[in-house]
Motif scaffolding. Structure first.
Motif, short mmCIF file in Angstrom:
data_model
loop_
_atom_site.label_atom_id
_atom_site.label_comp_id
_atom_site.label_asym_id
_atom_site.label_seq_id
_atom_site.Cartn_x
_atom_site.Cartn_y
_atom_site.Cartn_z
N SER A 168 0.82 -1.21 0.00
CA SER A 168 0.00 0.00 0.00
C SER A 168 0.86 1.26 0.00
O SER A 168 0.54 2.25 -0.67
N ASN A 169 1.98 1.23 0.74
CA ASN A 169 2.89 2.38 0.74
C ASN A 169 3.52 2.59 -0.62
O ASN A 169 3.64 3.74 -1.10
N ARG A 214 3.84 5.53 -5.67
CA ARG A 214 3.83 5.47 -7.14
C ARG A 214 2.81 6.45 -7.72
O ARG A 214 3.06 7.11 -8.74
N MET A 215 1.65 6.56 -7.08
CA MET A 215 0.63 7.50 -7.56
C MET A 215 1.14 8.93 -7.48
O MET A 215 0.95 9.73 -8.41
N GLY A 259 8.84 4.21 -14.32
CA GLY A 259 8.91 3.38 -13.13
C GLY A 259 10.31 3.01 -12.72
O GLY A 259 10.51 2.28 -11.74
N ASP A 260 11.33 3.49 -13.47
CA ASP A 260 12.71 3.20 -13.11
C ASP A 260 13.16 4.00 -11.90
O ASP A 260 14.06 3.58 -11.16
N MET A 261 12.56 5.18 -11.73
CA MET A 261 12.96 6.08 -10.64
C MET A 261 11.72 6.62 -9.94
O MET A 261 10.60 6.46 -10.42
N SER A 262 11.96 7.27 -8.82
CA SER A 262 10.92 7.95 -8.07
C SER A 262 11.28 9.43 -7.97
O SER A 262 12.43 9.82 -8.26
#
Length: 467
Positions: A275-276, A281-282, A380-383
């Motif tokens: 969930s975290n 990601r959102m 999605g490779d990084m945040s």
């Protein structure tokens, strides 16, 4: 006595919470309908009509405060954690209230007034609890409302625990002594003496003059742990176990229950929770899309300048190591002259590096060269926030030289991070950088991410260590 005091304190806390709810609700009503801050409309109800809702609101919120563990002793609940739980309970309480109003078709209740109630109540509740915390600390510092205890075993954990108690007299712990088989009676550490052997528990416990027992055995004494726990449990005195592994596992472990079997995890990583990760990601997706739209004029200008001043590829991609040690290509605006792959130097960019173009130097100083990494975030490779990723050859070196370096790959790498906003960017200490990265990994929250993003906006773009 201590248990009786805690029960009284809890009752006082409940009464204070109910009073704060009443005051906050009345203040919110006044702000909405009497202060002139809002225009009156068809949602106007008399004070009496609104006050009827308190018959539901006060029990609802007090129940939520109980569910969010806001009535535990303040010794074990930090200020920030308590404030966060107050916020959570209030947000959920308001959501439940709105749902009840909707189902009961009471659509005339002002939503502006309810939002004002949310804000005022959170402020007053946190203020009230901090005032009470200060009062209790002063009482405990003066020797009242103390918890009397003994420590069983003399180890590094014993000294560490005593250090913290001495540094925080407001906790109200009074350690009467240590029972140990390996140190002679009379041994003193910071004013606390070894008063007997572990076998003396047989005579001390029946006297029932203690509030707590802390088991602080050394690792080589754990064979007696079962016997000591059984003896303490038989006495009915609250017992806690402080393991002597802090120097072996210098991290933030946590215990989980697997069908009755306690399992100690060496490191607490909040982002291992699905969930975290989903919430993060959102935020990453929406944040990256917003940033791309916001900085699109800047990126377009960079493309034009690069085409005019330095013919060659606009985007430079470089292999980095990411989440779960998986390689990926990180994007940047090219800030160096074009080089053959076999000629690329496998070392840090140094001061006055001849490979850096004049415009590239400006981009590095202002972090403009990092803007294409928002597309890495979308992939999605990084945040947006996380430890900065490194090249494979450096990862191989650092994992041998720096303890716990590879732990950073338990989370997704980021465009900015806790180390970066604290000045550890470019040619700075890798060890200090890892310390900050590990702190971020173990203490992650969405609020922490927003704090780092906020700090990046104000002091993270210009990098004096970027060459």
């Amino acid at each position: 006595m201590i248990k009786k005091n805690q029960k009284i304190l809890n009752q006082i806390q409940v009464l204070l919470d109910a009073l704060v709810l009443f005051i906050a609700y009345f203040v919110a009503w006044y702000l909405r309908f009497r202060s002139g801050l809002f225009n009156l409309d068809a949602w106007y109800y008399s004070l009496r009509e609104y006050m009827r809702l308190l018959l539901f609101i006060i029990p609802e919120y007090l129940a939520l405060y109980y569910l969010f563990h806001l009535y535990v002793p303040k010794r074990v609940l930090g200020r920030r954690l308590e404030a966060w739980r107050v916020v959570q309970a209030n947000v959920i309480g308001l959501m439940v209230l709105i749902l009840v109003l909707y189902l009961s078709k009471q659509s005339d209740i002002s939503r502006h007034m309810l939002f004002a109630f949310l804000c005022v109540n959170i402020f007053l509740e946190v203020l009230e609890r901090n005032i009470l915390r200060i009062i209790l600390r002063n009482i405990r510092k003066n020797g009242y409302n103390q918890k009397h205890m003994i420590l069983v075993g003399y180890s590094r954990a014993t000294e560490s625990y005593i250090d913290r108690i001495k540094a925080n007299p407001e906790w109200g712990y009074n350690v009467r002594g240590i029972l140990d088989d390996t140190h002679p009676i009379g041994t003193v550490y910071k004013g606390i003496k070894v008063i007997g052997t572990i076998d003396n528990l047989m005579t001390i416990l029946p006297q029932n003059k203690l509030d707590e027992i802390a088991i602080t055995l050394g690792l080589d004494e754990y064979s007696r742990l079962e016997e000591i726990v059984a003896l303490c449990e038989k006495s009915g005195i609250h017992t806690k176990f402080i393991p002597d592994y802090n120097n072996i596992i210098p991290t933030k472990p946590y215990t989980e229950d697997i069908q009755g079997l306690p399992v100690i995890n060496i490191r607490h990583v909040p982002l291992m929770d699905t969930s975290n990760r989903l919430m993060k990601r959102m935020v990453d997706i929406f944040g990256a899309l917003f940033a791309i739209l916001l900085f699109s004029p800047v990126m377009l200008l960079v493309v034009v300048i690069m085409k005019i001043t330095d013919p060659g590829p606009i985007i430079f991609k470089q292999e980095r190591i990411g989440w779960k040690n998986k390689p990926f290509y990180m994007y940047k605006f090219r800030s160096m002259i074009v080089q053959k792959k076999c000629e690329e130097e496998k070392k840090w960019t140094r001061k006055n590096d001849p490979r850096v173009t004049p415009f590239g130097k400006f981009m590095r100083r202002t972090s403009i060269d990092e803007l294409p990494q928002f597309f890495n975030v979308l992939k999605g490779d990084m945040s947006l926030v996380g430890p900065r990723p490194e090249r494979p050859q450096f990862v191989e070196n650092f994992k041998e030289e720096i303890p716990r370096y590879m732990v950073k790959h338990q989370v997704c790498p980021g465009i900015t991070g806790w180390a970066q906003v604290n000045g550890y960017r470019g040619d700075t200490s890798i060890k200090k950088r890892i310390e900050y990265d590990l702190y971020y990994i173990e203490n992650w929250t969405l609020g922490f991410d927003f704090k780092i993003i906020f700090l990046t906006l104000f002091k993270g773009f210009v990098n004096k260590n970027a060459y």
